[in-house]
Design a protein around this motif. Structure first.
Motif, PDB file in Angstrom:
ATOM      1  N   THR A   8      -5.933   6.323   0.689  1.00 30.55           N
ATOM      2  CA  THR A   8      -5.790   5.010   1.323  1.00 30.55           C
ATOM      3  C   THR A   8      -6.900   4.823   2.348  1.00 30.55           C
ATOM      4  OG1 THR A   8      -3.388   5.142   1.090  1.00 30.55           O
ATOM      5  CG2 THR A   8      -4.244   3.514   2.627  1.00 30.55           C
ATOM      6  N   ASP A  38      -2.904  12.578   9.703  1.00 33.99           N
ATOM      7  CA  ASP A  38      -3.715  11.452   9.239  1.00 33.99           C
ATOM      8  C   ASP A  38      -3.959  10.387  10.305  1.00 33.99           C
ATOM      9  OD1 ASP A  38      -1.264  10.167   9.399  1.00 33.99           O
ATOM     10  OD2 ASP A  38      -1.007   9.972   7.236  1.00 33.99           O
ATOM     11  N   PRO A  79       2.111   8.455  -7.880  1.00 31.56           N
ATOM     12  CA  PRO A  79       2.636   9.749  -8.331  1.00 31.56           C
ATOM     13  C   PRO A  79       3.207   9.713  -9.744  1.00 31.56           C
ATOM     14  CG  PRO A  79       3.264   9.355  -6.052  1.00 31.56           C
ATOM     15  CD  PRO A  79       2.639   8.088  -6.542  1.00 31.56           C
ATOM     16  N   HIS A 127       2.600   5.797  10.209  1.00 28.01           N
ATOM     17  CA  HIS A 127       3.435   6.979  10.400  1.00 28.01           C
ATOM     18  C   HIS A 127       3.732   7.245  11.874  1.00 28.01           C
ATOM     19  CE1 HIS A 127       1.239   8.160   6.484  1.00 28.01           C
ATOM     20  NE2 HIS A 127       2.343   7.505   6.206  1.00 28.01           N
ATOM     21  N   VAL A 171       1.059   4.336  -2.960  1.00 29.92           N
ATOM     22  CA  VAL A 171       0.704   5.743  -2.767  1.00 29.92           C
ATOM     23  C   VAL A 171       1.919   6.661  -2.740  1.00 29.92           C
ATOM     24  CG1 VAL A 171      -1.410   5.126  -1.551  1.00 29.92           C
ATOM     25  CG2 VAL A 171       0.654   5.535  -0.243  1.00 29.92           C
ATOM     26  N   GLU A 172       3.090   6.119  -2.378  1.00 29.52           N
ATOM     27  CA  GLU A 172       4.277   6.969  -2.273  1.00 29.52           C
ATOM     28  C   GLU A 172       5.135   6.966  -3.534  1.00 29.52           C
ATOM     29  OE1 GLU A 172       6.383   5.712   1.183  1.00 29.52           O
ATOM     30  OE2 GLU A 172       4.762   6.237   2.571  1.00 29.52           O
ATOM     31  N   THR A 173       5.036   5.911  -4.339  1.00 34.55           N
ATOM     32  CA  THR A 173       5.917   5.785  -5.500  1.00 34.55           C
ATOM     33  C   THR A 173       5.164   5.631  -6.816  1.00 34.55           C
ATOM     34  OG1 THR A 173       7.609   4.745  -4.105  1.00 34.55           O
ATOM     35  CG2 THR A 173       7.829   4.482  -6.492  1.00 34.55           C
ATOM     36  N   HIS A 224       7.678  -2.105   8.896  1.00 32.00           N
ATOM     37  CA  HIS A 224       8.302  -1.245   7.889  1.00 32.00           C
ATOM     38  C   HIS A 224       9.586  -0.601   8.413  1.00 32.00           C
ATOM     39  CE1 HIS A 224       5.986   1.800  10.145  1.00 32.00           C
ATOM     40  NE2 HIS A 224       6.820   2.688   9.648  1.00 32.00           N
ATOM     41  N   GLN A 228       0.836  -1.202   0.000  1.00 32.84           N
ATOM     42  CA  GLN A 228       0.000   0.000   0.000  1.00 32.84           C
ATOM     43  C   GLN A 228       0.870   1.250   0.000  1.00 32.84           C
ATOM     44  OE1 GLN A 228      -3.014   0.017   3.073  1.00 32.84           O
ATOM     45  NE2 GLN A 228      -3.352  -2.175   2.863  1.00 32.84           N
ATOM     46  N   GLN A 229       1.890   1.252   0.855  1.00 33.74           N
ATOM     47  CA  GLN A 229       2.773   2.417   0.920  1.00 33.74           C
ATOM     48  C   GLN A 229       3.515   2.629  -0.389  1.00 33.74           C
ATOM     49  OE1 GLN A 229       4.404   1.218   5.083  1.00 33.74           O
ATOM     50  NE2 GLN A 229       4.752   3.406   4.919  1.00 33.74           N
ATOM     51  N   GLN A 230       3.948   1.535  -1.012  1.00 36.53           N
ATOM     52  CA  GLN A 230       4.644   1.652  -2.292  1.00 36.53           C
ATOM     53  C   GLN A 230       3.732   2.274  -3.346  1.00 36.53           C
ATOM     54  OE1 GLN A 230       6.350  -1.995  -4.052  1.00 36.53           O
ATOM     55  NE2 GLN A 230       5.487  -1.289  -6.003  1.00 36.53           N
TER      56      GLN A 230
END
Length: 679
Positions: free
Chosen positions: A151, A197, A138, A202, A133-135, A543, A129-131
């Motif tokens: 998310t 958030d 975009p 985080h 939205v962060e990579t 993570h 999920q992080q990959q």
């Protein structure tokens, strides 16, 4: 509309399980001219997707067009356009994320009323999920600068301001236990003041499960934004609002397909923590003790029959007590007008307090909110108790297991999910299911059958790996070790692990099939003064562990089953993956035991139908942690000689990346020495 399962994650264009009500997009038709030259095209979804993918890749630093990725994009585009369900196996290195994101976002997303519906991508891991939205998302700005994404996770992943307020006012008495570090609490409290958030991903380092449980709530515990004094600043509600307006919603499989499922222990804590009315709350506490006593008498891990015997009586007592608690809460609501207007039961107002007469959140104090929390948990609990007592033993299995917070937990699960999952996947918008590990011995049919999909109504695609595994890696299986079921295997496996770690200079991911083996090996390495940094699963958030593993080359990450997928450490950070044993499922798992019995009753091989496919997929997932790019090199070491000697080994080997095989540890040492010398 379209959907997708990426690396064990599913995405569909619109699904109520996401709690998102998408609105029309302000940039309808933004992808109408997606060719690199800007020219409009005839309706050829596959060609349009490949052209758009090329445009995205051109905008990525070091981006290279890959025919395997373009083949994936074309297959997804064609399936979505035809309204088909697509099952596609795409190994590591293909670039699955962009391969499916581009064609699904590019496709027509309008509904019958012309409103734009979102693409919903559900992953198996939070790391993916992080990959996304962060990579990955975009990068789609090359197609549309106005593209939006959000998310959505389960409610327990977000900081609850109501729980935090209760702690500050001294209402939560059990915060500082031996499992909660006061220093970690101070960091969490400071973070809570400035986070935008409230997402646990985080949160600061050192916030373990026990501490996070104090400041979060499950969906069952939450009274809803309209019945909470913090509803207007709720992080979970803000996440839903962002998703409602997004073009792409990233979530997980549980949220998408099992949003209404039981989230934790049989008796949620709020059901026995009522503060309004001592007599009903006391009855619930007594019923909980009776039920806990009944469960404690049952053997852990074995199937039970909740409809008979002492357990049935304890369940009936619990139902009666919880019903009494609800009656008390409704009486308080009539007096305080807190749970519903005019004596109306809370559930008639809707979970979010909908309706013209719903009270605003500001009119609810902490006590009223607590009553609403207890009422919601009680309603859920009553439904669960009834389901446990009335379930069909031919269709579902009930068993007892140890709870995370101690005590015993009663579980209930369907023996087969094919009917439930197949029905969900076979209706509604198109669905694309993709992962690097879907086949068993190269055959997709076992997975398709397990999902309950009709084979003749499913499009399939198997894409080759872009990597030269035979050149880049080695598969080492020590034939000289004894069978791992013999006690002398333990000493031999530990000593061989040390030798392998020394050859790689650390730089290894050690995957274990049990927590006991993980801790025994980690303790043994520490006692023998291993010169490498030892990172042990459970020490901090996953993570954060993976980030340290990537950053500290002379490190060893020791982990169990949840790390067999989702770990991405390209380059020399991970030169070696060590797997202790073949990952066959436990024989005492009650659910799998029921599936084995069902196979044997039909005169089919339980081992071939249940155990071997699960082990093959899991082994392929673990081995897939090694080669993550065209420049990677390294060794997969499986310390189980059965992979080189057993009659079923071909099914397992055919499911793994085609690494060059060896049974000599000297070959491993020479291969790693050559690579390190040239690095």
């Amino acid at each position: 509309m379209a959907g997708m399962w990426c690396d064990g994650a599913m995405a569909s264009r619109s699904d109520p399980a996401c709690d998102a009500q998408p609105t029309g997009s302000p940039h309808d038709g933004a992808f109408a001219a997606a060719r690199p030259d800007g020219a409009s095209t005839a309706h050829d979804p596959a060609a349009d997707a490949v052209a758009a993918l090329a445009r995205v890749v051109a905008g990525v630093a070091g981006g290279v067009r890959r025919r395997e990725q373009e083949r994936l994009a074309a297959a997804v585009a064609s399936a979505v356009d035809a309204g088909e369900t697509l099952v596609v196996e795409a190994p590591t290195g293909v670039g699955k994320s962009l391969g499916y994101l581009v064609p699904t976002v590019l496709a027509d997303r309008g509904d019958a009323d012309g409103a734009q519906r979102p693409v919903v991508v559900a992953t198996a891991t939070k790391a993916l999920q992080q990959q996304l939205v962060e990579t990955d998302l975009p990068r789609l700005a090359a197609l549309d600068h106005q593209l939006t994404w959000a998310t959505v996770k389960g409610r327990a992943n977000y900081l609850c301001r109501a729980r935090l307020d209760a702690i500050d006012r001294g209402e939560e008495q059990a915060l500082f236990t031996e499992r909660v570090d006061p220093a970690a609490w101070d960091r969490l409290r400071a973070w809570a003041e400035q986070t935008t958030d409230g997402d646990r991903a985080h949160a600061p380092a050192g916030v373990n499960d026990a501490l996070w449980a104090q400041v979060s709530v499950s969906a069952n515990e939450c009274p809803g934004a309209r019945r909470c004094p913090f509803g207007d600043v709720c992080h979970a509600e803000h996440a839903k609002a962002r998703a409602a307006a997004a073009d792409v919603v990233v979530t997980n499989q549980h949220v998408l397909l099992l949003d209404a499922a039981v989230e934790g222990a049989l008796l949620p804590p709020p059901a026995v923590r009522a503060t309004a009315g001592e007599e009903p709350a006391g009855r619930v506490a007594e019923a909980a003790e009776e039920l806990a006593g009944a469960l404690a008498q049952l053997p852990a891990g074995e199937r039970v029959t909740p409809a008979q015997g002492p357990l049935a009586a304890a369940l009936a007592t619990a139902e009666s007590a919880v019903s009494g608690l609800r009656q008390m809460l409704r009486g308080l609501a009539d007096d305080a007008d807190g749970l519903g207007r005019g004596g109306q039961p809370a559930e008639d107002c809707g979970r979010e307090g909908g309706g013209p007469d719903a009270q605003p959140a500001a009119s609810f104090d902490g006590e009223t909110t607590q009553r609403a929390i207890v009422d919601g948990a009680a309603r859920t609990l009553l439904a669960e108790l009834a389901e446990l007592r009335e379930h069909d033993p031919d269709e579902a299995v009930a068993w007892v297991e140890a709870g995370d917070a101690g005590g015993a937990v009663l579980r209930l699960a369907p023996i087969e999910v094919a009917g439930l999952l197949g029905g969900a996947l076979d209706t509604g918008p198109p669905v694309v299911l993709t992962s690097a590990t879907l086949s068993v011995g190269g055959d997709l049919s076992p997975t398709i059958a397990r999902w309950g999909l009709p084979p003749d109504a499913v499009a399939t695609e198997q894409i080759a790996s872009p990597f030269d595994h035979a050149r880049q890696g080695r598969l080492f299986v020590p034939k000289h070790l004894p069978d791992p079921r013999r006690p002398e295997w333990e000493d031999g496996a530990r000593e061989l692990t040390w030798r392998l770690l020394a050859a790689a200079g650390g730089r290894s991911l050690a995957l274990f099939t049990s927590w006991r083996r993980l801790h025994d090996t980690a303790d043994w390495l520490a006692q023998h003064h291993a010169p490498w940094t030892l990172l042990r699963q459970g020490e901090t958030a996953p993570h954060q562990l993976i980030a340290r593993f990537r950053d500290e080359e002379a490190s060893v990450l020791l982990a169990t089953m949840s790390f067999w997928e989702g770990v991405d450490a390209p380059g020399d950070a991970c030169l070696q993956v060590i797997i202790d044993k073949l990952p066959f499922p436990r024989r005492d798992d009650p659910l799998l035991a029921a599936r084995r019995e069902r196979a044997e009753a039909s005169e089919r091989s339980a081992f071939s139908e249940v155990d071997l496919p699960l082990a093959a997929v899991r082994l392929a997932q673990g081995a897939g942690r090694l080669i993550r790019s065209a420049d990677d090199a390294g060794v997969v070491a499986v310390l189980d000689p059965r992979l080189a000697t057993a009659g079923y080994r071909s099914v397992l080997l055919d499911s793994m990346p085609p690494l060059t095989r060896t049974v000599r540890v000297a070959d491993v040492e020479a291969f790693l020495a050559t690579h390190l010398a040239g690095a």
